[in-house]
Structures are given as structure tokens and as C-alpha cells.
Design an enzyme around this catalytic site. Sequence first.
Site, PDB file in Angstrom:
ATOM      1  CB  SER A 202      -0.983   0.139   1.122  1.00 57.75           C
ATOM      2  OG  SER A 202      -0.097   0.008   2.602  1.00 57.75           O
ATOM      3  CB  CYS A 203       4.403   1.793   0.770  1.00 55.39           C
ATOM      4  SG  CYS A 203       4.454   1.533   2.432  1.00 55.39           S
ATOM      5  CB  VAL A 204       2.630   5.694  -2.993  1.00 56.91           C
ATOM      6  CG1 VAL A 204       2.798   6.247  -4.284  1.00 56.91           C
ATOM      7  CG2 VAL A 204       1.353   5.081  -2.909  1.00 56.91           C
TER       8      VAL A 204
END
Lengths: 177, 223
Positions: free
Chosen positions: A45-47
Site C-alpha cells: 500500500s506504500c507509494v
Amino acid sequence: MAYQKNVMCDSPVRDFADSQVLEVAIGEGVVTKAPDIICSKGLGSCVVVTLYDAQRRIGGLAHIMLPHSVSLNGHHTPYHRADTAIAALVKALQGKGARRQDMVAKMAGGARMFSDYQDSSPGIGAENIMSIKNVLKRKGVPLIGEDVGGNYGRSIEFYLDSGKLIVRAIGKEDRVI
Amino acid sequence: MNDKGLVLSKEQLDFLSEMMNVGAGNAATAFTQMLGCEVNLKMPAVHVLSAPKVIPILHDPSLPVACVRMGLVGDVTGDMFFVVSEEQKTNLIHLMERAPPLGNAEGKNPQSAIRIPHSTTGFSVLAEIGNILVGVYLTAIHDFCKLNIYHRVPIVAVDMIQSLLDESLVALRRQIERIVVVENELIVEEKRIRTFLLFVPSAESVNTLVDSIGQARIAMCEE
């Protein structure tokens, strides 16, 4: 260096002998110049947001975990949250001599790894994507490429000599943005 | 709010290991009954580690793992993850193929034995193993610590471990804090299958968990 065998290049004669590979973990950011390579593994879910000044071949990468609306307790760096991360990255690039009007942004990540039928919220990944887009817009940095969303993890490599961002995922073709 | 996060003394960690060992014993019994052959579980190794240190223990971060995620509700909230590497996953699924038809137990068609024609069925087998292990461990925690913790429906995904964990760690605000890793080894005949269980209590539940473990240990010593 362990990553060299995975290095993808447009032309087989390109020489990466002088380049350093810098790995960026969650909540970290780094700024460097060509011909270095910045990589980040296992984005869920990290960007990851990259900023690049093509004129001066200076670039930076932030591995962001939270949208800007969320407050964090305890130890954290500016790179944990979208708004502070992008501000810190722009500043660090300027510190290396890059110019704000020449910067362009790319982003990858923001997946939803587990599709939970009981939870209809868009998930942290989607919130991260929205938040980063808003912050970039506010800062006036154009977003010129993205590979976001979906339900799979990504690993990325950012090439400072070309500004290209290579996105890898298990069982998928590599994408160049 | 406990600023120290999940910090256990050596005695408390030993006590937690002991609880997990009781859980492992029950899991072995459950698997033995289910498979109709003897299944042993090696005494689980229990670690409390920060999230960045957990990942290299589990697997090469760039290779895929199979992961079952189960949300926790009750006295302690958070997430449980059951993690196996790709090769171990195949071993586990093959092992489960030996089970007598599940249909009997559920009162369904007895012909519908567990077969693994495609990955989705494999997923449900993994989810079931995760279910059993988490169930026995939560029961052990309940018996010793008097904490009622229930797990939600398991969800399976296969990908890089870091990418699978980050959403949960972020959601629980546990990115830089510590989580419990229970390393299990299933021994069936000559085969050894290494699996991991990650227990990620939410930031709000850490105190409850640590206090209950502390009190239960003291109560146990006094008896």
C-alpha cells in the site's frame, strides 16, 4: 553489486560501473545524481514518488506509507507522510542544485493486497495515491507517469541517467514509466 | 499509551513461548486427526522483533510468499499472519491432500475430498491451516491470560512479504514498533515444513497484551 545482474538498460553498451545503487526503505527518502540508481522493494500500500530534474540529472525518491490526513505517534521521519515527504524531497533536490520548475514527478505503488469483503473503504493505498496527487498539484510539480493501484506488490528501480522508473511485479512484465 | 510498545522481559517472553508451546501441542493433535497420520510440531521459537527485522527472517524480500491474514477482534485487536514460502506451500498443500474427505465432517457430499486442481483450492487449504494454527494459539492465550481474542475470516494472498505486511502495519500504526513472530516447524514422517505466524497487536492493544502476560506469569509462579 547484487543488483547489477537485474539492471535493465535500453542499450547493452551502457556502463553502470560508476553508478551506486541506493536502497530506500519505508519512510526514507534519498536524493542523488546520474548515473546512480535508486531502488525500493516490496511496495504494497506504500507509494514511491520520484522527482527528477532532467536538465541537471538530479533526482530523488521518497517511500511514503501514509496519506497526509493521518497523524503519526512516536518516532517518524518527514518521509512517512505524503505532504511532508514531498516537501522534504523538493527541498533536498533544490539543495543539490535542482530547479523546482524543471522537476517532474512519477509514482508507483498504492496497491490493496488483501481484498477484504467486510471492508468497503478504498484502503490506505488508494488514500496514499489521492493524497500524493493533491500534494503534487498544490506544489505545481507535474506528474508525468504512474503505475498505481491493483492488488499486487511492486519493486522499483529509478535510473538517474534517464529519469526512467522501472516497475517490477511477480508474474508480470516489467513496466517502464 | 505505552510509548515503549511491545516490550517483554526475558521471563515474560519465556512464558509467551510456553503458551505457544501448549498451542503447538494442540495444533499437532488437530492436524493428526485431520490428516490421519502423525504430525508433530517442533517447539515453536518465539521472537519479538521490529518490523524491518522480521522480513529478512521470513524470506528473501523479493521472492513471493503465501500469506493468510486474519484480523483480530476482542480484548486485543490487530492482525495475525500465517506465512509460508512458495516451496513450503506446495509441500503443505500436498500434505493436506491426504486428508480424508472434508465433506464428511461438514455433512456435505462425501465425494468432495480436498483436491487441488487450481490455485484457489490451494488457497482455501492454506486459509484452513492458518485458521487452525491461529485458533489454537488464541485458545492458549485465552487459557493462560484470560484474554478473549477472536479472529476474522482468513484472506489469502501471494506476493513479496514486505508488500503484504505494509498495509496492516500502517493501518495499525505499528511500522516502527515490534511484533511477535512464532516460528513453527511441522514434522510429518520425514518431511519438515517451516511456517511462521506473525502476531501484530494494534497500538491500542499492546498494553492490554503485555499486562495480561505479566499478570498471568506472576499468577502461575504463585501457584
